[in-house]
Enzyme design. Structure first.
Site, PDB file in Angstrom:
ATOM      1  N   LYS A 211       0.838  -1.199   0.000  1.00 29.40           N
ATOM      2  CA  LYS A 211       0.000   0.000   0.000  1.00 29.40           C
ATOM      3  C   LYS A 211       0.882   1.262   0.000  1.00 29.40           C
ATOM      4  CE  LYS A 211      -3.605   2.207   2.730  1.00 29.40           C
ATOM      5  NZ  LYS A 211      -4.327   2.192   4.008  1.00 29.40           N
ATOM      6  N   GLU A 217      11.051  -4.540   3.476  1.00 29.93           N
ATOM      7  CA  GLU A 217      11.180  -5.946   3.085  1.00 29.93           C
ATOM      8  C   GLU A 217      10.685  -6.167   1.651  1.00 29.93           C
ATOM      9  OE1 GLU A 217       9.664  -4.756   5.824  1.00 29.93           O
ATOM     10  OE2 GLU A 217       9.766  -6.172   7.499  1.00 29.93           O
ATOM     11  N   GLY A 271      -4.259  -2.091   5.421  1.00 30.33           N
ATOM     12  CA  GLY A 271      -3.545  -3.225   4.839  1.00 30.33           C
ATOM     13  C   GLY A 271      -4.108  -4.555   5.279  1.00 30.33           C
ATOM     14  N   ARG A 272      -4.411  -4.680   6.580  1.00 27.53           N
ATOM     15  CA  ARG A 272      -4.893  -5.964   7.088  1.00 27.53           C
ATOM     16  C   ARG A 272      -6.350  -6.223   6.712  1.00 27.53           C
ATOM     17  NH1 ARG A 272      -3.279  -2.468  10.808  1.00 27.53           N
ATOM     18  NH2 ARG A 272      -4.799  -1.520  12.256  1.00 27.53           N
ATOM     19  N   GLU A 357      -2.847  -6.356  15.480  1.00 29.55           N
ATOM     20  CA  GLU A 357      -2.394  -5.057  14.959  1.00 29.55           C
ATOM     21  C   GLU A 357      -3.522  -4.029  15.037  1.00 29.55           C
ATOM     22  OE1 GLU A 357      -0.909  -4.111  10.666  1.00 29.55           O
ATOM     23  OE2 GLU A 357       0.867  -4.466  11.900  1.00 29.55           O
ATOM     24  N   HIS A 388      -2.754 -33.106  18.952  1.00 32.56           N
ATOM     25  CA  HIS A 388      -1.507 -33.822  19.250  1.00 32.56           C
ATOM     26  C   HIS A 388      -0.396 -32.829  19.538  1.00 32.56           C
ATOM     27  CE1 HIS A 388      -3.449 -37.510  17.716  1.00 32.56           C
ATOM     28  NE2 HIS A 388      -4.028 -36.659  16.887  1.00 32.56           N
ATOM     29  N   LYS A 503      11.210  -0.044  12.762  1.00 27.58           N
ATOM     30  CA  LYS A 503      11.757   0.129  11.413  1.00 27.58           C
ATOM     31  C   LYS A 503      12.871   1.178  11.434  1.00 27.58           C
ATOM     32  CE  LYS A 503       7.298  -0.789   9.121  1.00 27.58           C
ATOM     33  NZ  LYS A 503       6.214  -0.186   8.269  1.00 27.58           N
TER      34      LYS A 503
HETATM   35  O1  F6P Z   1       2.894  -4.068   9.896  1.00 31.34           O
HETATM   36  C1  F6P Z   1       2.846  -2.742   9.502  1.00 31.34           C
HETATM   37  C2  F6P Z   1       2.219  -2.666   8.128  1.00 31.34           C
HETATM   38  O2  F6P Z   1       2.062  -1.324   7.777  1.00 31.34           O
HETATM   39  C3  F6P Z   1       0.893  -3.395   8.034  1.00 31.34           C
HETATM   40  O3  F6P Z   1      -0.178  -2.672   8.564  1.00 31.34           O
HETATM   41  C4  F6P Z   1       0.808  -3.615   6.558  1.00 31.34           C
HETATM   42  O4  F6P Z   1      -0.152  -4.599   6.216  1.00 31.34           O
HETATM   43  C5  F6P Z   1       2.239  -4.055   6.249  1.00 31.34           C
HETATM   44  O5  F6P Z   1       3.047  -3.296   7.157  1.00 31.34           O
HETATM   45  C6  F6P Z   1       2.652  -3.860   4.810  1.00 31.34           C
HETATM   46  O6  F6P Z   1       2.505  -2.503   4.478  1.00 31.34           O
HETATM   47  P1  F6P Z   1       2.499  -2.120   2.902  1.00 31.34           P
HETATM   48  O7  F6P Z   1       1.269  -2.761   2.297  1.00 31.34           O
HETATM   49  O8  F6P Z   1       2.445  -0.618   2.887  1.00 31.34           O
HETATM   50  O9  F6P Z   1       3.761  -2.663   2.297  1.00 31.34           O
END
Ligand code: F6P
Length: 543
Positions: A211, A217, A271-272, A357, A388, A503
């Site tokens: 987003k 990452e 995002g979630r 979150e 188990h 971060k």
């Molecule tokens: O964990 C922090 C966060 O901003 C989440 O809310 C989000 O889903 C994820 O990192 C990835 O963010 P982006 O979609 O901006 O890469």
């Protein structure tokens, strides 16, 4: 919505007193059922195709009344209405939380500011569908003219968990010809595993889902993917092999994604909560636009349930209130989520982010500290494997953990050809039912080592079959449970400032880890400094 501290409300005090009375009286589910066998009828709700049996919870009719009174005092219904209407309920970021607009369907109208967003939502869905048709038909090809055979989704958190979970859950509905893989971690082993598995760059499309288009990452993996493509196809070819789903189109095109391959995620979609948005592009490529639409329709069915059902018959409201009951009046901190479904094995990981979150917050919307615990630790596994693994703890441990079981009446549609599938599925279902019963009613014994105390609450959610629609219903059910709890606690379920500082620290430390870094003055805490020194020493050893 609770703008003041809900724990100061008379309804909260009444619930606390009620909880003490129940606990002092040694309330047990065995007795609750024996004095009131009709409780199942009152506490088993339906939402869409879902049967949600809440009868094995530590509640009486009075408890439910008091919980509903608390929800009323907290303005939960008003918060639900405001959220669905597109009000800026995400107040700290000045945004709506309008993931429900993604699935409002044709003919709906959701106005944000002075724009009816449903038109733009439909248009973007159509763009996604056109892109999916082009890839799946072979019309959209790579730089060398080869068709796309593998889609690699690059994303993390909400840009990964939901669509990877859905991709796994809907394995029976995947389209032939295009395989979907997922990379999330910055650990190079994640991307390496995917790229080393006989992948042909000429037939591979990377979908960068971010987003912000700023998550380290994801950008690291996107750069590594570009290098992999360039090495095989040349630098100019790489652009043919990227698509993106983002709210930051400028950054995506700056990276090299062609404008026509950038799909829009709006800033009013968290995002979630973005599975139904363009963030789900890889899922649409895997299952096709029709099945993706069925998932959206399933979400919509539960959205409508949320809006139309009175609190007493409202599944997300009751589930949300039960979570508050245990968290705040029984002092329980975690919940186990155990789908009795191999293909829902990642459901708990997805839900973990949505719950923790969203509601892992320590201040209310008004900026004051919360007056009670918020959020809950979501963990779990898959039935029957979990039996188990950690069910011993659930049955005889000293910590009570409410459990959510999810089970289907029919086996996955693509298992019917297996001769024993029917009997195996019956065993799966029987084990699910048995676990809920054993947790609730226990097993008396003269041998203290063998006695099961019971009185351990659980919800059993049952649906006809694991389909795109049912998955959408389950996703929406839990999204709204979180909304209900956040409303009751008066917190903002839609921001996540807590993850930013880590971060920033990582950025500062990274520079001191690289080979031959000129170590600046100790700018980190002593423990980190020590770790950095050990790191360099260990890196230098060859053994
Ligand atoms: O964990 C922090 C966060 O901003 C989440 O809310 C989000 O889903 C994820 O990192 C990835 O963010 P982006 O979609 O901006 O890469």
């Amino acid at each position: 919505m609770a703008s003041t501290d809900i724990t100061a409300a008379a309804e909260w005090t009444a619930l606390a007193r009620h909880a003490r009375e129940l606990q002092a009286g040694g309330v047990h589910l065995r007795e609750l059922f024996s004095v009131d066998p009709g409780r199942v009828g009152r506490l088993a709700l339906t939402a869409g195709d879902l049967v949600i049996d809440c009868s094995r919870h530590l509640v009486t009719a009075e408890t439910v009344e008091l919980l509903l009174a608390l929800a009323d005092r907290a303005g939960v219904s008003e918060r639900i209405a405001a959220t669905m209407a597109g009000d800026p309920v995400n107040a700290t970021e000045g945004r709506p939380a309008l993931h429900t607009a993604l699935r409002a369907g044709p003919g709906a109208s959701v106005v944000v500011g002075d724009v009816d967003v449903t038109t733009a939502v439909s248009a973007e869905l159509n763009r996604m569908a056109g892109f999916a048709r082009a890839v799946l038909s072979g019309e959209r090809r790579g730089a060398t003219g080869r068709p796309i055979r593998t889609v690699v989704n690059l994303g993390i958190g909400g840009s990964y968990l939901g669509l990877a979970m859905a991709h796994e859950a809907l394995a029976a509905f995947r389209r032939p010809g295009v395989e979907c893989r997922f990379v999330s971690n910055v650990d190079p082993a994640d991307l390496a595993t995917v790229l080393d598995d006989g992948l042909d760059p000429a037939e591979t499309l990377f979908v960068v889902v971010s987003k912000s288009f700023g998550t380290p990452e994801t950008l690291a993996n996107a750069r590594a993917a570009r290098a992999w493509l360039s090495a095989a196809l040349g630098p100019d070819a790489a652009d043919h092999h990227f698509a993106a789903a983002t709210a930051n189109a400028a950054a995506a095109t700056e990276f090299g994604v062609r404008a026509g391959d950038v799909f829009r995620v709006w800033d009013w979609v968290g995002g979630r909560y973005s599975l139904g948005s363009a963030a789900g592009l890889s899922l649409m490529l895997a299952i096709g636009e029709e099945r993706f639409g069925e998932m959206l329709a399933g979400m919509r069915a539960v959205d409508e349930h949320l809006v139309q059902q009175p609190p007493v018959a409202n599944a997300p409201v009751l589930m949300g209130l039960l979570g508050v009951w245990y968290r705040n009046f029984w002092g329980l901190q975690s919940r186990a989520v155990v789908p009795y479904s191999h293909r829902l094995r990642s459901f708990g990981s997805w839900l973990q982010q949505v719950v923790m979150e969203s509601n892992g917050k320590r201040v209310r919307l008004d900026g004051n500290p919360v007056g009670c615990d918020t959020g809950e630790v979501v963990w779990g596994g898959t039935g029957t494997d979990s039996q188990h693994s950690f069910h011993q703890f659930l049955h005889q441990g000293t910590t009570v953990v409410p459990a959510d079981f999810i089970v289907f009446a029919r086996p996955d549609v693509d298992t019917a050809h297996l001769p024993e599938a029917g009997r195996q599925h019956e065993s799966l279902v029987a084990n699910c039912f048995a676990q809920a019963a054993a947790l609730a009613f226990g097993m008396p014994s003269d041998d203290p080592h063998r006695e099961l105390p019971g009185n351990r609450p659980s919800t059993v959610i049952m649906a006809p079959e694991l389909t795109p629609s049912v998955l959408g219903q389950l996703v929406a059910l839990y999204e709204h449970e979180v909304l209900v709890q956040g409303a009751l606690w008066g917190i903002n379920s839609f921001d996540q400032f807590g993850v930013e500082h880590g971060k920033t620290l990582a950025d500062a430390i990274t520079g001191d880890l690289s080979e031959g870094s000129s170590r600046s003055a100790s700018e980190h805490d002593p423990a980190t400094e020590s770790l950095i020194a050990h790191y360099h020493r260990l890196r230098a050893t060859n053994d």
